[in-house]
Design a protein around this motif. Structure first.
Motif, PDB file in Angstrom:
ATOM      1  N   TYR A  89      31.604   4.015  89.201  1.00 24.01           N
ATOM      2  CA  TYR A  89      30.926   3.267  88.131  1.00 24.01           C
ATOM      3  C   TYR A  89      31.147   3.946  86.779  1.00 24.01           C
ATOM      4  N   HIS A  90      30.977   5.242  86.720  1.00 24.58           N
ATOM      5  CA  HIS A  90      31.179   5.961  85.454  1.00 24.58           C
ATOM      6  C   HIS A  90      32.634   5.902  85.014  1.00 24.58           C
ATOM      7  N   ALA A  91      33.568   5.925  85.973  1.00 26.68           N
ATOM      8  CA  ALA A  91      34.991   5.865  85.629  1.00 26.68           C
ATOM      9  C   ALA A  91      35.375   4.532  85.010  1.00 26.68           C
ATOM     10  N   ARG A  92      34.614   3.506  85.291  1.00 26.58           N
ATOM     11  CA  ARG A  92      34.904   2.184  84.729  1.00 26.58           C
ATOM     12  C   ARG A  92      34.576   2.095  83.234  1.00 26.58           C
ATOM     13  N   ARG A  93      33.735   2.986  82.748  1.00 28.61           N
ATOM     14  CA  ARG A  93      33.367   3.067  81.317  1.00 28.61           C
ATOM     15  C   ARG A  93      32.835   1.736  80.783  1.00 28.61           C
ATOM     16  N   HIS A  94      32.180   0.982  81.656  1.00 26.97           N
ATOM     17  CA  HIS A  94      31.513  -0.269  81.255  1.00 26.97           C
ATOM     18  C   HIS A  94      32.475  -1.258  80.586  1.00 26.97           C
ATOM     19  N   GLN A  95      33.737  -1.244  81.024  1.00 29.63           N
ATOM     20  CA  GLN A  95      34.747  -2.078  80.365  1.00 29.63           C
ATOM     21  C   GLN A  95      34.502  -3.572  80.547  1.00 29.63           C
ATOM     22  N   GLN A  96      33.818  -3.958  81.621  1.00 27.93           N
ATOM     23  CA  GLN A  96      33.549  -5.379  81.872  1.00 27.93           C
ATOM     24  C   GLN A  96      32.092  -5.756  81.583  1.00 27.93           C
ATOM     25  N   THR A  97      31.389  -4.872  80.918  1.00 30.79           N
ATOM     26  CA  THR A  97      29.981  -5.093  80.574  1.00 30.79           C
ATOM     27  C   THR A  97      29.867  -5.593  79.142  1.00 30.79           C
ATOM     28  N   ALA A 156      12.926   0.512  80.861  1.00 29.61           N
ATOM     29  CA  ALA A 156      12.372   0.806  82.180  1.00 29.61           C
ATOM     30  C   ALA A 156      13.360   0.243  83.193  1.00 29.61           C
ATOM     31  N   THR A 157      14.315   1.075  83.576  1.00 28.45           N
ATOM     32  CA  THR A 157      15.458   0.630  84.369  1.00 28.45           C
ATOM     33  C   THR A 157      15.656   1.503  85.596  1.00 28.45           C
ATOM     34  N   THR A 158      16.373   0.961  86.571  1.00 26.20           N
ATOM     35  CA  THR A 158      16.705   1.726  87.765  1.00 26.20           C
ATOM     36  C   THR A 158      17.843   2.713  87.496  1.00 26.20           C
ATOM     37  N   LYS A 159      18.616   2.501  86.443  1.00 19.38           N
ATOM     38  CA  LYS A 159      19.624   3.497  86.057  1.00 19.38           C
ATOM     39  C   LYS A 159      18.934   4.821  85.739  1.00 19.38           C
ATOM     40  N   GLY A 160      19.656   5.922  85.871  1.00 23.97           N
ATOM     41  CA  GLY A 160      19.141   7.197  85.396  1.00 23.97           C
ATOM     42  C   GLY A 160      19.083   7.216  83.877  1.00 23.97           C
ATOM     43  N   SER A 161      18.230   8.048  83.323  1.00 21.69           N
ATOM     44  CA  SER A 161      18.077   8.093  81.860  1.00 21.69           C
ATOM     45  C   SER A 161      19.377   8.453  81.129  1.00 21.69           C
ATOM     46  N   PRO A 162      20.156   9.446  81.575  1.00 21.23           N
ATOM     47  CA  PRO A 162      21.401   9.760  80.853  1.00 21.23           C
ATOM     48  C   PRO A 162      22.374   8.582  80.824  1.00 21.23           C
ATOM     49  N   THR A 163      22.524   7.893  81.959  1.00 21.87           N
ATOM     50  CA  THR A 163      23.416   6.732  82.005  1.00 21.87           C
ATOM     51  C   THR A 163      22.897   5.617  81.106  1.00 21.87           C
ATOM     52  N   THR A 164      21.600   5.408  81.116  1.00 19.13           N
ATOM     53  CA  THR A 164      20.992   4.381  80.258  1.00 19.13           C
ATOM     54  C   THR A 164      21.264   4.678  78.797  1.00 19.13           C
ATOM     55  N   ARG A 165      21.057   5.912  78.408  1.00 18.79           N
ATOM     56  CA  ARG A 165      21.280   6.292  77.007  1.00 18.79           C
ATOM     57  C   ARG A 165      22.749   6.095  76.623  1.00 18.79           C
ATOM     58  N   ALA A 166      23.648   6.481  77.510  1.00 13.34           N
ATOM     59  CA  ALA A 166      25.085   6.366  77.217  1.00 13.34           C
ATOM     60  C   ALA A 166      25.517   4.914  77.047  1.00 13.34           C
ATOM     61  N   VAL A 167      25.035   4.027  77.919  1.00  9.90           N
ATOM     62  CA  VAL A 167      25.463   2.632  77.836  1.00  9.90           C
ATOM     63  C   VAL A 167      24.853   1.953  76.604  1.00  9.90           C
ATOM     64  N   LEU A 168      23.634   2.301  76.244  1.00 11.72           N
ATOM     65  CA  LEU A 168      23.034   1.745  75.027  1.00 11.72           C
ATOM     66  C   LEU A 168      23.776   2.225  73.783  1.00 11.72           C
ATOM     67  N   GLU A 169      24.207   3.471  73.802  1.00 13.81           N
ATOM     68  CA  GLU A 169      24.999   3.980  72.685  1.00 13.81           C
ATOM     69  C   GLU A 169      26.335   3.254  72.599  1.00 13.81           C
ATOM     70  N   GLN A 170      26.976   3.048  73.737  1.00 13.33           N
ATOM     71  CA  GLN A 170      28.290   2.402  73.749  1.00 13.33           C
ATOM     72  C   GLN A 170      28.231   0.996  73.160  1.00 13.33           C
ATOM     73  N   PHE A 171      27.134   0.294  73.391  1.00 13.15           N
ATOM     74  CA  PHE A 171      27.041  -1.082  72.913  1.00 13.15           C
ATOM     75  C   PHE A 171      26.199  -1.232  71.650  1.00 13.15           C
ATOM     76  N   GLY A 172      25.955  -0.117  70.973  1.00  9.36           N
ATOM     77  CA  GLY A 172      25.295  -0.160  69.676  1.00  9.36           C
ATOM     78  C   GLY A 172      23.853  -0.612  69.709  1.00  9.36           C
ATOM     79  N   LEU A 173      23.160  -0.333  70.805  1.00 11.55           N
ATOM     80  CA  LEU A 173      21.767  -0.770  70.939  1.00 11.55           C
ATOM     81  C   LEU A 173      20.770   0.389  70.891  1.00 11.55           C
ATOM     82  N   ILE A 174      21.252   1.616  70.971  1.00  9.80           N
ATOM     83  CA  ILE A 174      20.356   2.767  71.106  1.00  9.80           C
ATOM     84  C   ILE A 174      19.394   2.898  69.928  1.00  9.80           C
ATOM     85  N   GLN A 175      19.816   2.486  68.736  1.00  2.27           N
ATOM     86  CA  GLN A 175      18.988   2.683  67.550  1.00  2.27           C
ATOM     87  C   GLN A 175      17.728   1.833  67.553  1.00  2.27           C
TER      88      GLN A 175
END
Length: 212
Positions: free
Chosen positions: A80-88, A108-127
């Motif tokens: 999953y991490h190797a995919r780098r959310h390319q299809q998300t 409030a997600t089933t993902k772990g916090s580090p993964t959640t933070r990374a994916v939100l950053e990737q899609f410009g939502l973390i702020q």
């Protein structure tokens, strides 16, 4: 009409992000290494999004030991991490809704916090988030633990919060946590399953939270 809340908590997969292709693709990679005894469809895999992978692998591989299940999960996470959310992709209107919605916001997600933070950053939502909370070493939804942990981090009471999610597990967790719940119609959950938990509100687009 949906009232304003001081605090909003959001599920991620199926609520903010359309991530099924990456999640199910990583699961299919695991299944290809150790084919199950029966056919497992994409829609079947998608129905488990938002629940812990233990639930899926125990059903697909009955009789597996806890150690074997853990190995399957680690294989999934690596792929999953190797995919780098390319299809998300974020769902339409998500960024606009988060930018316009008042109050404090958390996840409030089933993902772990580090993964959640990374994916939100990737899609410009973390702020848009005051706190990022994943499921870190405690029971996952439908248990309410991730909601309680997020509320504690935000210094908020359950009665101040609206939890937005796409699955029956989200709605059950919200009810058990004592928060108000909002079900989205566009995610991966089955509407009849969500309805059994009597969500307080329904939306077909996250921007409806702003419009009321």
């Amino acid at each position: 009409m949906i009232p304003r809340f001081p605090v909003y908590l959001f599920d991620i997969d199926g609520t903010l992000l359309d991530s099924a292709a990456d999640i199910c693709g990583a699961i299919q990679h695991v299944l290809a290494q150790r084919p199950p005894a029966r056919d497992v469809t994409f829609d079947y895999l998608k129905s488990f999004i938002g629940r812990h992978l233990i639930d899926l692998f125990e059903e697909v591989y009955p009789g597996c030991t806890a150690l074997e299940i853990d190995e399957l999960i680690q294989d999934y996470r690596t792929n999953y991490h190797a995919r780098r959310h390319q299809q998300t992709r974020p769902y339409s209107g998500v960024a606009e809704a988060l930018a316009s919605l008042g109050g404090r916001k958390g996840t409030a997600t089933t993902k772990g916090s580090p993964t959640t933070r990374a994916v939100l950053e990737q899609f410009g939502l973390i702020q848009y988030f005051d706190h990022v909370q994943g499921t870190d070493g405690f029971p996952s939804k439908p248990a309410p633990d991730v909601l309680f942990t997020a509320l504690a981090a935000l210094g908020a009471r359950p009665e101040d919060c609206l939890f937005v999610g796409d699955s029956a597990a989200d709605m059950e967790a919200g009810k058990r946590a004592g928060v108000r719940t909002c079900a989205v119609r566009y995610g991966y959950g089955v509407e009849a399953d969500l309805a059994r938990w009597s969500p307080d509100f329904w939306v077909g687009d996250l921007r409806e939270l702003v419009l009321g």
